[in-house]
Structure formats: C-alpha cells, structure tokens
Write a protein that holds these residues in place. Structure first.
Motif, PDB file in Angstrom:
ATOM      1  N   PHE A 115       2.646  53.297  13.285  1.00  0.00           N
ATOM      2  CA  PHE A 115       3.118  53.359  14.675  1.00  0.00           C
ATOM      3  C   PHE A 115       3.674  52.020  15.123  1.00  0.00           C
ATOM      4  CE2 PHE A 115       0.340  57.190  16.146  1.00  0.00           C
ATOM      5  CZ  PHE A 115       1.124  58.014  15.352  1.00  0.00           C
ATOM      6  N   THR A 116       3.051  50.927  14.608  1.00  0.00           N
ATOM      7  CA  THR A 116       3.536  49.583  14.960  1.00  0.00           C
ATOM      8  C   THR A 116       4.961  49.384  14.431  1.00  0.00           C
ATOM      9  OG1 THR A 116       1.287  48.694  14.854  1.00  0.00           O
ATOM     10  CG2 THR A 116       3.106  47.113  14.721  1.00  0.00           C
ATOM     11  N   VAL A 117       5.149  49.720  13.170  1.00  0.00           N
ATOM     12  CA  VAL A 117       6.479  49.583  12.553  1.00  0.00           C
ATOM     13  C   VAL A 117       7.483  50.480  13.275  1.00  0.00           C
ATOM     14  CG1 VAL A 117       7.829  49.997  10.457  1.00  0.00           C
ATOM     15  CG2 VAL A 117       5.557  48.934  10.297  1.00  0.00           C
ATOM     16  N   GLN A 118       7.070  51.721  13.545  1.00  0.00           N
ATOM     17  CA  GLN A 118       7.964  52.660  14.220  1.00  0.00           C
ATOM     18  C   GLN A 118       8.359  52.141  15.606  1.00  0.00           C
ATOM     19  OE1 GLN A 118       6.298  56.386  15.664  1.00  0.00           O
ATOM     20  NE2 GLN A 118       8.086  57.513  14.880  1.00  0.00           N
ATOM     21  N   GLY A 119       7.407  51.543  16.320  1.00  0.00           N
ATOM     22  CA  GLY A 119       7.681  51.031  17.662  1.00  0.00           C
ATOM     23  C   GLY A 119       8.718  49.932  17.661  1.00  0.00           C
ATOM     24  N   TYR A 120       8.575  48.992  16.716  1.00  0.00           N
ATOM     25  CA  TYR A 120       9.546  47.896  16.637  1.00  0.00           C
ATOM     26  C   TYR A 120      10.928  48.397  16.238  1.00  0.00           C
ATOM     27  CZ  TYR A 120       5.708  44.553  17.073  1.00  0.00           C
ATOM     28  OH  TYR A 120       4.649  43.828  17.541  1.00  0.00           O
ATOM     29  N   ILE A 121      10.967  49.339  15.281  1.00  0.00           N
ATOM     30  CA  ILE A 121      12.267  49.872  14.838  1.00  0.00           C
ATOM     31  C   ILE A 121      12.965  50.631  15.967  1.00  0.00           C
ATOM     32  CG2 ILE A 121      13.369  51.546  13.284  1.00  0.00           C
ATOM     33  CD1 ILE A 121      11.305  50.753  11.173  1.00  0.00           C
ATOM     34  N   LEU A 122      12.208  51.435  16.723  1.00  0.00           N
ATOM     35  CA  LEU A 122      12.791  52.181  17.838  1.00  0.00           C
ATOM     36  C   LEU A 122      13.307  51.244  18.928  1.00  0.00           C
ATOM     37  CD1 LEU A 122      10.275  55.154  18.187  1.00  0.00           C
ATOM     38  CD2 LEU A 122      12.633  55.249  17.346  1.00  0.00           C
ATOM     39  N   THR A 123      12.560  50.152  19.159  1.00  0.00           N
ATOM     40  CA  THR A 123      12.994  49.168  20.155  1.00  0.00           C
ATOM     41  C   THR A 123      14.326  48.538  19.737  1.00  0.00           C
ATOM     42  OG1 THR A 123      10.685  48.678  20.679  1.00  0.00           O
ATOM     43  CG2 THR A 123      12.331  47.082  21.410  1.00  0.00           C
ATOM     44  N   LEU A 124      14.432  48.229  18.452  1.00  0.00           N
ATOM     45  CA  LEU A 124      15.678  47.658  17.948  1.00  0.00           C
ATOM     46  C   LEU A 124      16.833  48.645  18.061  1.00  0.00           C
ATOM     47  CD1 LEU A 124      14.323  45.839  14.740  1.00  0.00           C
ATOM     48  CD2 LEU A 124      15.201  44.752  16.827  1.00  0.00           C
ATOM     49  N   LEU A 125      16.574  49.907  17.755  1.00  0.00           N
ATOM     50  CA  LEU A 125      17.625  50.932  17.833  1.00  0.00           C
ATOM     51  C   LEU A 125      18.054  51.201  19.266  1.00  0.00           C
ATOM     52  CD1 LEU A 125      16.300  53.499  15.179  1.00  0.00           C
ATOM     53  CD2 LEU A 125      18.269  51.952  14.959  1.00  0.00           C
ATOM     54  N   ASP A 126      17.132  50.968  20.197  1.00  0.00           N
ATOM     55  CA  ASP A 126      17.454  51.220  21.611  1.00  0.00           C
ATOM     56  C   ASP A 126      18.293  50.116  22.244  1.00  0.00           C
ATOM     57  OD1 ASP A 126      16.206  53.631  21.643  1.00  0.00           O
ATOM     58  OD2 ASP A 126      14.299  52.880  22.432  1.00  0.00           O
ATOM     59  N   GLY A 127      18.623  49.080  21.476  1.00  0.00           N
ATOM     60  CA  GLY A 127      19.505  48.053  22.032  1.00  0.00           C
ATOM     61  C   GLY A 127      19.111  46.639  21.718  1.00  0.00           C
ATOM     62  N   ALA A 128      17.846  46.423  21.319  1.00  0.00           N
ATOM     63  CA  ALA A 128      17.380  45.060  21.042  1.00  0.00           C
ATOM     64  C   ALA A 128      17.998  44.491  19.772  1.00  0.00           C
ATOM     65  CB  ALA A 128      15.855  45.048  20.923  1.00  0.00           C
ATOM     66  N   LEU A 129      18.676  45.330  19.011  1.00  0.00           N
ATOM     67  CA  LEU A 129      19.269  44.895  17.746  1.00  0.00           C
ATOM     68  C   LEU A 129      20.365  43.846  17.969  1.00  0.00           C
ATOM     69  CD1 LEU A 129      19.040  45.569  14.708  1.00  0.00           C
ATOM     70  CD2 LEU A 129      20.923  47.185  15.026  1.00  0.00           C
ATOM     71  N   LYS A 130      20.973  43.885  19.128  1.00  0.00           N
ATOM     72  CA  LYS A 130      22.076  42.957  19.426  1.00  0.00           C
ATOM     73  C   LYS A 130      21.578  41.547  19.719  1.00  0.00           C
ATOM     74  CE  LYS A 130      24.961  46.685  21.266  1.00  0.00           C
ATOM     75  NZ  LYS A 130      25.672  47.202  22.465  1.00  0.00           N
ATOM     76  N   ASP A 131      20.311  41.448  20.175  1.00  0.00           N
ATOM     77  CA  ASP A 131      19.735  40.132  20.485  1.00  0.00           C
ATOM     78  C   ASP A 131      19.165  39.534  19.195  1.00  0.00           C
ATOM     79  OD1 ASP A 131      18.108  37.976  21.282  1.00  0.00           O
ATOM     80  OD2 ASP A 131      17.767  38.888  23.250  1.00  0.00           O
ATOM     81  N   LYS A 132      19.754  38.485  18.683  1.00  0.00           N
ATOM     82  CA  LYS A 132      19.352  37.924  17.397  1.00  0.00           C
ATOM     83  C   LYS A 132      17.906  37.444  17.375  1.00  0.00           C
ATOM     84  CE  LYS A 132      23.926  36.465  15.796  1.00  0.00           C
ATOM     85  NZ  LYS A 132      24.757  35.312  15.331  1.00  0.00           N
ATOM     86  N   SER A 133      17.482  36.768  18.446  1.00  0.00           N
ATOM     87  CA  SER A 133      16.113  36.230  18.474  1.00  0.00           C
ATOM     88  C   SER A 133      15.078  37.361  18.483  1.00  0.00           C
ATOM     89  CB  SER A 133      15.919  35.335  19.705  1.00  0.00           C
ATOM     90  OG  SER A 133      16.161  36.072  20.904  1.00  0.00           O
ATOM     91  N   VAL A 134      15.344  38.398  19.308  1.00  0.00           N
ATOM     92  CA  VAL A 134      14.429  39.551  19.379  1.00  0.00           C
ATOM     93  C   VAL A 134      14.457  40.320  18.064  1.00  0.00           C
ATOM     94  CG1 VAL A 134      13.976  41.752  20.526  1.00  0.00           C
ATOM     95  CG2 VAL A 134      14.634  39.751  21.881  1.00  0.00           C
ATOM     96  N   ARG A 135      15.671  40.474  17.516  1.00  0.00           N
ATOM     97  CA  ARG A 135      15.824  41.226  16.277  1.00  0.00           C
ATOM     98  C   ARG A 135      15.012  40.604  15.146  1.00  0.00           C
ATOM     99  NH1 ARG A 135      21.805  41.477  14.596  1.00  0.00           N
ATOM    100  NH2 ARG A 135      21.397  39.273  14.188  1.00  0.00           N
ATOM    101  N   LYS A 136      15.097  39.295  15.012  1.00  0.00           N
ATOM    102  CA  LYS A 136      14.364  38.611  13.946  1.00  0.00           C
ATOM    103  C   LYS A 136      12.857  38.733  14.150  1.00  0.00           C
ATOM    104  CE  LYS A 136      13.951  34.186  11.568  1.00  0.00           C
ATOM    105  NZ  LYS A 136      14.391  32.762  11.495  1.00  0.00           N
ATOM    106  N   LYS A 137      12.412  38.534  15.401  1.00  0.00           N
ATOM    107  CA  LYS A 137      10.980  38.593  15.696  1.00  0.00           C
ATOM    108  C   LYS A 137      10.421  39.983  15.417  1.00  0.00           C
ATOM    109  CE  LYS A 137       9.694  38.593  20.002  1.00  0.00           C
ATOM    110  NZ  LYS A 137       9.397  38.124  21.382  1.00  0.00           N
ATOM    111  N   TYR A 138      11.150  41.020  15.853  1.00  0.00           N
ATOM    112  CA  TYR A 138      10.672  42.389  15.669  1.00  0.00           C
ATOM    113  C   TYR A 138      10.696  42.816  14.202  1.00  0.00           C
ATOM    114  CZ  TYR A 138      10.240  43.515  20.638  1.00  0.00           C
ATOM    115  OH  TYR A 138       9.832  43.557  21.934  1.00  0.00           O
ATOM    116  N   LEU A 139      11.709  42.364  13.474  1.00  0.00           N
ATOM    117  CA  LEU A 139      11.769  42.672  12.047  1.00  0.00           C
ATOM    118  C   LEU A 139      10.625  41.998  11.281  1.00  0.00           C
ATOM    119  CD1 LEU A 139      15.603  42.527  11.315  1.00  0.00           C
ATOM    120  CD2 LEU A 139      14.127  44.551  11.267  1.00  0.00           C
ATOM    121  N   GLN A 140      10.271  40.790  11.688  1.00  0.00           N
ATOM    122  CA  GLN A 140       9.151  40.086  11.055  1.00  0.00           C
ATOM    123  C   GLN A 140       7.831  40.819  11.328  1.00  0.00           C
ATOM    124  OE1 GLN A 140       9.592  36.158  12.725  1.00  0.00           O
ATOM    125  NE2 GLN A 140      10.807  35.414  10.970  1.00  0.00           N
ATOM    126  N   ARG A 141       7.670  41.300  12.563  1.00  0.00           N
ATOM    127  CA  ARG A 141       6.450  42.028  12.906  1.00  0.00           C
ATOM    128  C   ARG A 141       6.400  43.380  12.173  1.00  0.00           C
ATOM    129  NH1 ARG A 141       6.002  40.990  19.481  1.00  0.00           N
ATOM    130  NH2 ARG A 141       5.565  38.728  19.338  1.00  0.00           N
TER     131      ARG A 141
END
Length: 359
Positions: free
Chosen positions: A137-163
């Motif tokens: 669920f943790t992995v799914q949550g971060y991936i969904l957040t990125l797909l919802d628009g956070a993917l464009k923000d480089k700092s958020v994208r890197k942090k969420y991918l690391q988590r």
C-alpha cells in the motif's frame, strides 16, 4: 501397533461346568433307572462333556463378539477395521473397553492438535497478509501520487521514488526470508559444512552492524579478548546469519546507551555455546514460548517502525535445528535477555589447546 488383548475363559468355564453337571445328572439318573449305575463311565462322560462344552462355547462366544465389534468398526468411519483380528476379541470386556477408551483419547488429542494448527494457520496467514499489505500500500500510494501530477516536480519525484524503493526492498526482504524458512523446513536448503573461526564471524557481524548500533548508542562487544581462534564445524554463511539476526534483535529491543555482549564458552568436550546477552527491555515470560514463531512480535507497533521482516528469530531457530543443535532463551523483563546456541567444535580444535574459557 495392534492392541494385545487379554484372553478370558471365565464365561466358558462356568457355563461348561453348569452344562456338564446337568448332563452328568441326567445320564446318572438314566443309568440308575435302566442299567447298573457305575461311577467310572459317568466320570469319563462328565470330563468329555466338559472339554467339548468349553471349547465350543469359547469359540462361539469369541466369534459372536468379533462379528459385533467388527460391525461397530465398519459403521464408525474413524475406526480402522483392518487393524481388527479375531484373536484380539475376548470375553474380557474390561480390556476391550480400555482399548476403545484409549482410542477415543488419542482421537481427541489429534482433534485438539488439529484445532491448534488451524488457529496457528489462520494467525500466520493474517500476519503474512498484514506484513505484505503495509509495504504494498505504501508503494502504491507513492506511485499514485506521482501519476496524479507529482511526477513533474523533480524534488518530489525523487523523494517518492526513493520511498517506494524502500517499500519494494522490504517486500523482497520478507519474500526472501519466507523462502529460506520454507527451504529449511522441507530440507531443500543444504548446509555447506566447514571448519571456521567463530570469533571472526562474530567480529564480522559487529562490523556490519556498528552504524546501526551507534544510532541507539549501543555498544557491541565480546565478554573478553579472544586472542586465539575458536574453530567450529558448521555452515559459515548460515551461522553468520544467525549471529547477525540475534545482534539485530538485541539492538532493536535494546535501551539507549546499552550493551550487546557475546561470549563463547565450552559446554562439553565437543561443543561450544555462543551467548548473545543484552541489557535491553527484556521479555515477559508469557511471550517466551512464542518468540520463534513466524511474524510474532512482542511490541507490534514499535518493532514495525524498526523495520525487518518479523522472521529473524524464526530463521535463527530453523538454521540451528538444521545443524542438529539447540537454541535457548532466558530473559527478565526490564533487565535484559540472553539468546544462546550450541555449535560443534571442529575435530582439529579438539586435539589442540583450549582456546575458549571454561564455564
């Protein structure tokens, strides 16, 4: 193993005696009324009548009981009629009753054991699903957040991918540990036995976990300076894993500023015992019997924050038992815990000088 029934002849003896007395009296009266009465032929007739009566009655009674008991076995599906033999059947009903009662007790124990296993299975499945569900669920949550628009923000994208990567690593860790336990239980994981210096293996674990211990200000140490090597015969890689898991466990439940100490002592001529002692939280007596169960956690919330698969101690137990060795645990709640396990000395070390302190 088939039951050894005690044969009883009381019924046949008494019944034969009654029949013989009755027939002898009738013959005696007949001879007295029609012919000259003599004791000798009457006695012979009585003896022959008694013997025939006894054998016929005993055979018929046993055959009768056997048919009735076999019918019970055939009707009750839990009873195995193939284990029943005619020579087991006797007129001694007390013995037969005891055997049936013993059978009932054995089946009751078997049913209770199955119930315990079923409870354990349900609990185990619940623990597995929970352990896998959390990182998924943790992995799914971060991936969904990125797909919802956070993917464009480089700092958020890197942090969420690391988590998300940490969540995947935990999943891999759990699956690997489960796979190892399964292999140990089924005998598919073969041990590579060799002679090695257990002091060196312990030092390797200390070096590996030094930074982890430093975060909680826990000191990893030997109880004394082991200047000479202590040679044992075991699977080096698996024993390394055992020691690492025990030290990780002591760090996880250790107090800030505490100590994890390892000692190696002579147990018997061809055995040493390795003790891992800490002055941490300790374990309540009620929890000790379940310590080596898969996913069992004393403090479920706290231990999950520390990470790990929850299979460390279970793996330790399986590895030690695969070596045909023993593992022990002693603990006083609020004072600390000691985990210890035995190892076989290498044959070469038995010929040399003693390198281990004596208990």
């Amino acid at each position: 193993m088939m039951p050894n029934f005690k044969r009883s002849y009381k019924f046949a003896i008494k019944t034969s005696l009654f029949i013989t007395v009755l027939l002898t009296l009738l013959v005696s009266v007949f001879l007295w009324m029609r012919y000259e009465f003599e004791w000798e032929p009457v006695a012979v007739f009585g003896l022959i009548s008694y013997m025939f009566s006894f054998f016929i009655i005993q055979y018929r009674v046993e055959h009768f009981i056997y048919k009735r008991v076999k019918k019970i076995y055939d009707n009750v599906t839990l009873l195995d009629a193939s284990t029943l033999r005619p020579n087991q059947i006797t007129t001694d009903m007390a013995t037969l009753t005891r055997e049936v009662e013993k059978f009932a007790e054995d089946k009751k124990l078997e049913i209770e054991t199955l119930k315990v296993r079923e409870t354990y299975r349900k609990e185990f499945m619940g623990n597995v699903s929970h352990e896998l569900k959390t990182p998924l669920f943790t992995v799914q949550g971060y991936i969904l957040t990125l797909l919802d628009g956070a993917l464009k923000d480089k700092s958020v994208r890197k942090k969420y991918l690391q988590r998300a990567n940490k969540g995947v690593e935990r999943l891999i860790y759990i699956v690997k540990d489960l796979d190892m336990i399964t292999k140990l239980e089924t005998g598919d994981l073969h041990l590579v036995m060799e002679n090695f210096n257990v002091v060196e293996v312990i030092q390797n674990s200390f070096d590996l976990l030094e930074m982890k211990a430093a975060k909680k200000d826990i000191t990893l140490t030997f109880d004394m300076d082991y200047e000479k090597p202590i040679w044992v015969y075991a699977d080096r890689e698996r024993i390394q894993q055992v020691i690492t898991n025990l030290v990780v466990n002591s760090i996880k439940y250790g107090k800030k500023g505490g100590t994890t100490e390892i000692s190696i002592e002579n147990l018997i001529k061809n055995k040493v015992i390795v003790r891992v002692t800490d002055n941490g939280e300790g374990i309540e007596k009620t929890h000790i019997p379940r310590l080596f169960e898969r996913f069992f956690r004393i403090d479920k919330s706290g231990s999950r924050k520390e990470g790990g698969s929850g299979l460390g101690l279970s793996i330790v137990k399986h590895i030690i038992e695969a070596h045909n060795e023993k593992i022990y645990v002693e603990s006083v709640f609020g004072v600390g815990s000691e985990f210890s396990f035995t190892l076989e000395k290498s044959k070469s070390s038995l010929k040399g000088t003693k390198a281990v302190k004596t208990q």
